[in-house]
Design a protein around this motif. Structure first.
Motif, PDB file in Angstrom:
ATOM      1  N   MET A   1       0.410   5.352  -0.151  1.00  0.00           N
ATOM      2  CA  MET A   1      -0.557   6.444  -0.070  1.00  0.00           C
ATOM      3  C   MET A   1       0.185   7.768   0.100  1.00  0.00           C
ATOM      4  O   MET A   1       0.742   8.040   1.161  1.00  0.00           O
ATOM      5  CB  MET A   1      -1.512   6.230   1.110  1.00  0.00           C
ATOM      6  CG  MET A   1      -2.320   4.949   1.009  1.00  0.00           C
ATOM      7  SD  MET A   1      -3.524   4.799   2.340  1.00  0.00           S
ATOM      8  CE  MET A   1      -4.230   3.186   1.992  1.00  0.00           C
TER       9      MET A   1
ATOM     10  N   LYS B   1      -6.168  -3.093  -6.059  1.00  0.00           N
ATOM     11  CA  LYS B   1      -7.605  -2.927  -5.794  1.00  0.00           C
ATOM     12  C   LYS B   1      -8.032  -1.460  -5.742  1.00  0.00           C
ATOM     13  O   LYS B   1      -9.156  -1.141  -6.090  1.00  0.00           O
ATOM     14  CB  LYS B   1      -7.975  -3.616  -4.473  1.00  0.00           C
ATOM     15  CG  LYS B   1      -7.812  -5.131  -4.523  1.00  0.00           C
ATOM     16  CD  LYS B   1      -8.256  -5.781  -3.217  1.00  0.00           C
ATOM     17  CE  LYS B   1      -8.134  -7.292  -3.304  1.00  0.00           C
ATOM     18  NZ  LYS B   1      -8.577  -7.955  -2.044  1.00  0.00           N
ATOM     19  N   TRP B   2      -7.153  -0.599  -5.287  1.00  0.00           N
ATOM     20  CA  TRP B   2      -7.475   0.833  -5.195  1.00  0.00           C
ATOM     21  C   TRP B   2      -6.498   1.611  -6.073  1.00  0.00           C
ATOM     22  O   TRP B   2      -5.284   1.491  -5.925  1.00  0.00           O
ATOM     23  CB  TRP B   2      -7.326   1.356  -3.764  1.00  0.00           C
ATOM     24  CG  TRP B   2      -8.370   0.861  -2.792  1.00  0.00           C
ATOM     25  CD1 TRP B   2      -9.244  -0.164  -2.961  1.00  0.00           C
ATOM     26  CD2 TRP B   2      -8.614   1.391  -1.483  1.00  0.00           C
ATOM     27  NE1 TRP B   2     -10.022  -0.324  -1.849  1.00  0.00           N
ATOM     28  CE2 TRP B   2      -9.667   0.633  -0.923  1.00  0.00           C
ATOM     29  CE3 TRP B   2      -8.061   2.420  -0.741  1.00  0.00           C
ATOM     30  CZ2 TRP B   2     -10.157   0.872   0.350  1.00  0.00           C
ATOM     31  CZ3 TRP B   2      -8.544   2.677   0.525  1.00  0.00           C
ATOM     32  CH2 TRP B   2      -9.591   1.908   1.059  1.00  0.00           C
TER      33      TRP B   2
ATOM     34  N   THR C   1      -1.622  -3.531  -3.546  1.00  0.00           N
ATOM     35  CA  THR C   1      -3.093  -3.564  -3.581  1.00  0.00           C
ATOM     36  C   THR C   1      -3.709  -2.166  -3.581  1.00  0.00           C
ATOM     37  O   THR C   1      -4.837  -1.999  -4.043  1.00  0.00           O
ATOM     38  CB  THR C   1      -3.648  -4.334  -2.374  1.00  0.00           C
ATOM     39  OG1 THR C   1      -3.228  -3.680  -1.162  1.00  0.00           O
ATOM     40  CG2 THR C   1      -3.167  -5.781  -2.383  1.00  0.00           C
ATOM     41  N   LYS C   2      -2.969  -1.151  -3.059  1.00  0.00           N
ATOM     42  CA  LYS C   2      -3.526   0.204  -2.997  1.00  0.00           C
ATOM     43  C   LYS C   2      -2.471   1.215  -3.436  1.00  0.00           C
ATOM     44  O   LYS C   2      -1.349   1.212  -2.931  1.00  0.00           O
ATOM     45  CB  LYS C   2      -3.993   0.536  -1.570  1.00  0.00           C
ATOM     46  CG  LYS C   2      -5.145  -0.335  -1.078  1.00  0.00           C
ATOM     47  CD  LYS C   2      -5.546   0.025   0.342  1.00  0.00           C
ATOM     48  CE  LYS C   2      -6.670  -0.877   0.843  1.00  0.00           C
ATOM     49  NZ  LYS C   2      -7.066  -0.566   2.236  1.00  0.00           N
TER      50      LYS C   2
ATOM     51  N   LEU D   1      -2.523   5.350  -3.889  1.00  0.00           N
ATOM     52  CA  LEU D   1      -3.257   6.604  -3.729  1.00  0.00           C
ATOM     53  C   LEU D   1      -2.298   7.761  -3.918  1.00  0.00           C
ATOM     54  O   LEU D   1      -1.457   8.036  -3.047  1.00  0.00           O
ATOM     55  CB  LEU D   1      -3.906   6.683  -2.347  1.00  0.00           C
ATOM     56  CG  LEU D   1      -5.225   5.920  -2.139  1.00  0.00           C
ATOM     57  CD1 LEU D   1      -5.034   4.418  -2.233  1.00  0.00           C
ATOM     58  CD2 LEU D   1      -5.827   6.272  -0.781  1.00  0.00           C
TER      59      LEU D   1
ATOM     60  N   GLU E   1       0.854  -1.194   0.000  1.00  0.00           N
ATOM     61  CA  GLU E   1       0.000   0.000   0.000  1.00  0.00           C
ATOM     62  C   GLU E   1       0.890   1.245   0.000  1.00  0.00           C
ATOM     63  O   GLU E   1       1.728   1.411   0.876  1.00  0.00           O
ATOM     64  CB  GLU E   1      -0.930   0.008   1.210  1.00  0.00           C
ATOM     65  CG  GLU E   1      -1.893  -1.176   1.227  1.00  0.00           C
ATOM     66  CD  GLU E   1      -2.829  -1.164   2.421  1.00  0.00           C
ATOM     67  OE1 GLU E   1      -2.840  -0.149   3.141  1.00  0.00           O
ATOM     68  OE2 GLU E   1      -3.528  -2.164   2.633  1.00  0.00           O
TER      69      GLU E   1
ATOM     70  N   TRP F   1      -6.254   5.633  -6.925  1.00  0.00           N
ATOM     71  CA  TRP F   1      -6.794   6.980  -6.728  1.00  0.00           C
ATOM     72  C   TRP F   1      -5.814   7.986  -7.323  1.00  0.00           C
ATOM     73  O   TRP F   1      -4.713   8.186  -6.795  1.00  0.00           O
ATOM     74  CB  TRP F   1      -6.971   7.295  -5.232  1.00  0.00           C
ATOM     75  CG  TRP F   1      -8.026   6.454  -4.556  1.00  0.00           C
ATOM     76  CD1 TRP F   1      -8.587   5.316  -5.019  1.00  0.00           C
ATOM     77  CD2 TRP F   1      -8.628   6.712  -3.280  1.00  0.00           C
ATOM     78  NE1 TRP F   1      -9.511   4.824  -4.113  1.00  0.00           N
ATOM     79  CE2 TRP F   1      -9.558   5.666  -3.038  1.00  0.00           C
ATOM     80  CE3 TRP F   1      -8.471   7.705  -2.327  1.00  0.00           C
ATOM     81  CZ2 TRP F   1     -10.321   5.604  -1.883  1.00  0.00           C
ATOM     82  CZ3 TRP F   1      -9.225   7.647  -1.155  1.00  0.00           C
ATOM     83  CH2 TRP F   1     -10.149   6.607  -0.946  1.00  0.00           C
TER      84      TRP F   1
END
Length: 872
Positions: free
Chosen positions: A177, A226-227, A201-202, A204, A175, A229
């Protein structure tokens, strides 16, 4: 045993003893090192009382300090620091890098400031680093790429700057972010590097300063992603079709960017997608049918783009939708019945600000879980279906600015939880139901500008004038004083007088009718013998010479087709020579057999009687007589313009004038300025301000010096009253007519006209002058407008949409683009904004164009152009 053997045995024993002795010493040193490191870290911090008090307690083992977690095995070392949301401020001390066993550092939601120490990259065991929601500045240190075990990296909501590092070396990263900082991307190559992070998986990276185009390599990101952004940046260009490769994607936020083009059909490959948001971009084309493959969608937000065509019927397969927002687009079909069969809608269904037409299907009653329904600002018509009352959890219902008719259904009594109800600016009629007053949660009821009649309910919310709007319903009356609504006693008295008047008229009218018929027949016989001129409004402040049908027939060589120079909805225009008139004239002969032609003649006479400006066409005289058969004959005579109208210059091929020389940029600026001056005069300087209502190239005439004159006032309307300079006013014009492409969008929504309508037409005219394209050009074909066509290309690709002859002018192409075209297109786009309140007024516009002319074209001013005489 030999000496050497003893010596050797002693050395071995001594060595082993040293090793065994040194182990607890080393352990003790590391333990103390962790303690001293924590104290060093604390020395740079401050926080609320009690948060870090335990860190000062020398008698308490540091593994028991607040927020500190140690490993379970011996020796115990600091494994985790969790001080999230503690109100702490200060710097992150580099000494924290001495906690070599640290796997988790959680400092989010505090007030840490300064930069991120590069020493954090020395924490080789670090698995989770969360620095989100602080005030950190500076660059993300590249040394973090040395923390090879890093799996979760959160740095959202800071003020970090610089480029995003190539995190692809962190193979364990799951992840990442980095949202809401000030990060940039040089060429998006960091995206390619992330394709090495197979466990991610993410991702952002929203809310930064990322610009440029999305790379096709975005489709190479982890198949487990999955994410994704990337919203709230400055990303432009098309959405790469490779995005359809991200088969595990559940959330895709791309809204609030500058994306163009269409949504690639490959989006339908994302079968696990739950949220798709591409709102607030410049996307166009039709919404792809493949979007119906996204059967797990709960949120679909495509609002504030330029999508056209219809709403895909395939959306009926998205049976888990809770939010659908398609507002502020150019959708122009009927609403499919299937949309209203999606009973999962619970939060919002917003189709407002489009061009949707037809009625509301009865299936709307299936939306039993919906809280907000907005279908305002469309072209929807028919009655409001009573089945809408089955949506009993509705809190907001917005239906304003459509063409709905009929009354408010009695079944609406079931909508007791409604908080906002707006059905203003429709054609609704009948009584206002009493039950609306009983809706205790209703804080905004707007019934204005309809045809409601009868007595206004007196109870409940109707006692609160701040909650209810009812203006524009002339048939309403009230028991108590309500601003803008007469008392019912006055209304009753008026009705009684009306009935008495009706009785009188029923008796008197038949007698008067017979007398009129007899008198009309006598007049007809008399007019057969002698031609007369009725007492009509004079078309100028000076009395004009009366001319007859015979004079005009002679001037036009009996209306010869060789003399025909134009035609319109109500009239034919001939050139001719009148006796006692030195110059050629243009004679506009009204076809009185066409409905509205007579009113057009009267309107034009009244207008020309009240206006006088150097850029308005000048009238010579008029003819109001009868022709050879005794039928009414009406004509207006104007000065003849030898260079014709602007339309023939902008589109010569349409007029068989392909050999005509193209207009130069200086001529276009001058013509634009002439028209702006004329409109500014009509709007702001007339004794009674005037709205032209039909501004277009064919109504702009050009004389030998290419001075422009605004012509054709057959649809013009005076403002009802005078207001201050900063106010605008509007008037109602039934069955408004104009020219397709130049009519402002608000005229299609209501009957209100205003000076801002002329500003819109001027904006389209200006864009047409610069691009050489008509708003009805086939390339638009209903899918876009001239405004949208230019806006998408502005400013980077503007050279692709302007008239190519402009760059062949005598001036340098760069000079033309920077000093003329770009400023003029800015004005054209601002004048043709969809909302009237976003448009400037013509006084501002003429000033801006005059500045362009004076600052950029002083060497190319027409020698005959007298600026002091431009405003009469």
């Amino acid at each position: 045993m030999s000496y050497l053997g003893v010596l050797s045995s002693g050395i071995v024993w001594l060595s082993l003893s040293t090793i065994f002795i040194s182990i607890p010493l080393a352990t003790s040193d590391d333990h103390e090192n962790d303690r001293q490191t924590l104290l060093c870290f604390k020395s740079q911090l401050s926080g609320p009382t009690g948060v870090l008090d335990s860190w000062s307690n020398a008698s308490l083992e540091f593994c028991s300090w607040h927020g500190v977690i140690c490993s379970t095995q011996s020796p115990r070392r600091v494994a985790s620091i969790d001080l999230a949301s503690e109100g702490i401020s200060g710097f992150i001390s580099p000494c924290i890098a001495n906690l070599t066993f640290l796997t988790r550092l959680q400092l989010s939601n505090n007030s840490f400031h300064g930069s991120i120490p590069s020493e954090l990259g020395l924490l080789s065991q670090l698995n989770t680093l969360n620095l989100s929601t602080n005030a950190l500045e500076g660059f993300i240190p590249p040394t973090l790429l040395n923390a090879s075990h890093l799996s979760l990296l959160y740095m959202r909501n800071n003020s970090l700057t610089g480029l995003i590092p190539f995190f692809g070396s962190l193979k364990n990263l799951k992840e990442l972010m980095l949202s809401y900082n000030k990060l940039e991307a040089a060429d998006w190559s960091f995206i390619s590097s992330l394709s090495n992070c197979s466990k991610m998986t993410k991702l952002l990276i929203d809310g930064n300063n990322l610009n440029g185009k999305l790379p096709h390599s975005i489709g190479n990101l982890s198949s487990s992603l999955k994410w994704l952004w990337i919203r709230d940046n400055k990303i432009s260009g098309n959405i790469p079709p490779e995005i359809g490769n991200l088969k595990s994607l559940e959330m895709l936020y791309m809204d609030y960017n500058l994306l163009t083009g269409d949504i690639p059909p490959a989006i339908g490959n994302l079968h696990n997608l739950v949220v798709l948001a591409v709102a607030q971009n410049k996307l166009s084309g039709q919404i792809p049918d493949t979007i119906g493959n996204l059967i797990k969608l709960t949120d679909l937000k495509l609002d504030r783009n330029y999508f056209s065509g219809g709403i895909p019927v395939t959306l009926e397969h998205c049976t888990q939708l809770e939010i659908l927002n398609l507002a502020h687009n150019s959708l122009d079909r009927r609403i499919p019945n299937q949309i209203f069969k999606i009973s999962s809608f619970s939060q919002e269904l917003d189709l407002s600000h489009n061009y949707l037409y037809g009625g509301i299907p009865e299936e709307v009653g299936n939306l039993i879980n919906l809280k907000k329904l907005s279908i305002s600002d469309n072209r929807l018509s028919g009655n409001i279906p009573s089945t809408l009352s089955q949506c009993v959890v509705l809190e907001s219902l917005e239906m304003q600015s459509n063409l709905f008719a009929g009354s408010i259904p009695n079944s609406f009594e079931n909508l007791a939880g409604i908080q906002k109800l707006d059905i203003s600016r429709n054609n609704m009629s009948g009584k206002i139901p009493d039950f609306l007053g009983n809706f205790s949660l209703l804080y905004d009821l707007n019934l204005s500008f309809n045809n409601f009649d009868g007595e206004v309910p007196a109870d409940g919310i109707f006692r609160n004038a701040s909650v209810v709007s009812m203006e524009g319903n002339n048939g309403l009356c009230a028991r108590t004083l309500i601003e803008g609504i007469p008392l019912c006693s006055t209304q009753v008295h008026r009705k009684r007088r009306h009935k008495s008047l009706v009785l009188v008229l029923v008796i008197v009218i038949p007698i008067i009718s017979i007398a009129i018929i007899c008198l009309s027949f006598a007049v007809f016989l008399w007019r057969k013998r002698i031609q007369v001129k009725p007492n009509l409004p004079q078309c100028n402040e000076h009395k004009l010479k009366n001319i007859t049908y015979g004079d005009i027939a002679k001037a036009t060589n009996m209306f010869s087709s060789d003399n025909l120079i134009g035609s319109g909805s109500f009239a034919m225009v001939y050139k001719g020579n009148l006796e006692l008139q030195e110059d050629e004239v243009a004679i506009k002969i009204f076809n009185l057999g066409t409905y509205g032609a007579h009113n057009s003649f009267i309107a034009e006479c009244e207008t020309l009687r009240n206006v006088r400006h150097r850029n308005l066409v000048k009238i010579v005289t008029l003819c109001s007589s009868v022709d050879a058969t005794g039928a009414d004959f009406k004509a207006l005579v104007f000065q003849y313009m030898r260079n014709g109208n602007l339309d023939t210059w902008l589109h010569p091929k349409d007029h068989e004038l392909s050999q005509r020389k193209a207009l130069t940029i200086c001529q276009r600026v001058n013509i634009t300025l002439d028209v702006a001056f004329a409109l500014d005069y009509l709007h702001n300087q007339c004794a009674t301000p005037l709205i032209h209502c039909d501004l277009k190239p064919s109504n702009i005439l050009l004389d030998l010096d290419m001075v422009a004159y605004v012509n054709d006032f057959g649809l013009a309307r005076f403002k009802c009253n005078r207001l201050t300079a900063n106010q605008d006013t509007s008037t109602s014009l039934p069955c408004l007519k104009g020219s397709i492409g130049y009519i402002p969008p608000e005229y299609g929504m209501s009957k209100d006209i205003s000076t801002k309508g002329d500003v819109y037409s001027f904006g389209i005219l200006l864009l047409e002058i610069i691009t050489g394209r008509s708003p009805t050009d086939e390339i638009f074909n209903g899918s876009t407008t001239l405004h949208e066509f230019v806006d998408r290309a502005f400013p980077n690709n503007i050279s692709k949409v302007i008239d190519p002859t402009l760059l062949q002018d005598d001036l340098e192409a760069t000079d033309v683009m920077e000093n003329y075209i770009i400023p003029l297109i800015k004005i054209g786009l601002s004048c043709s904004m969809p909302l009237p309140k976003e448009r400037p007024e013509m006084g501002q516009v003429s000033t801006m164009i005059l500045e362009i002319k004076n600052s950029a074209s002083h060497r190319h001013v027409r020698s005959s152009y007298d600026l002091a005489d431009s405003i009469s």
